[in-house]
Design a protein around this motif. Structure first.
Motif, PDB file in Angstrom:
ATOM      1  N   GLU A  38       8.423 -15.665  14.930  1.00  0.00           N
ATOM      2  CA  GLU A  38       8.894 -14.991  13.670  1.00  0.00           C
ATOM      3  C   GLU A  38       9.332 -16.075  12.712  1.00  0.00           C
ATOM      4  O   GLU A  38       9.806 -17.280  13.110  1.00  0.00           O
ATOM      5  N   THR A  68      11.491 -17.925  10.243  1.00  0.00           N
ATOM      6  CA  THR A  68      12.896 -17.927   9.913  1.00  0.00           C
ATOM      7  C   THR A  68      13.179 -18.883   8.668  1.00  0.00           C
ATOM      8  O   THR A  68      14.244 -18.266   8.007  1.00  0.00           O
ATOM      9  N   GLY A 105      11.308 -13.469   8.013  1.00  0.00           N
ATOM     10  CA  GLY A 105      11.396 -12.299   8.870  1.00  0.00           C
ATOM     11  C   GLY A 105      10.159 -11.693   9.502  1.00  0.00           C
ATOM     12  O   GLY A 105      10.132 -10.757  10.262  1.00  0.00           O
TER      13      GLY A 105
END
Length: 94
Positions: free
Chosen positions: A30, A32, A74
């Motif tokens: 993911e 970030t 995200g």
């Protein structure tokens, strides 16, 4: 080409194929953080077996500048990473 040379060439091709296949294993992650100016992504990722790294969050440089534009903070991604010129680098994203 004699049988021995054919067998050696076949074995070399199989070994090369296995190396390429191992390098193409994707890891889930993911995004970030994105640092477009430095061409870096911070990714929370699973184990990177080819780099002998456990799951963690870390900063990667990208192999191609366009990769920065392909992701958002995200976003869940699958990616490959490797050592390129001594730096751990994202080499592909899907």
């Amino acid at each position: 080409m004699n049988k021995t040379n054919i067998l050696l060439a076949t074995a070399a091709a199989i070994a090369l194929g296995a190396t390429i296949a191992a390098a193409q294993e994707y890891t889930a992650g993911e995004v970030t953080k994105i640092d477009a100016a430095q061409k870096k992504l911070t990714i929370k990722h699973g184990e990177l077996a080819n780099l002998d790294m456990p799951a963690m969050t870390m900063v990667f440089v990208v192999a191609e500048d366009s990769m920065i534009e392909e992701v958002k903070v995200g976003q869940k991604i699958e990616f490959t990473a490797d050592r390129v010129n001594g730096r751990i680098t994202v080499t592909d994203i899907k």
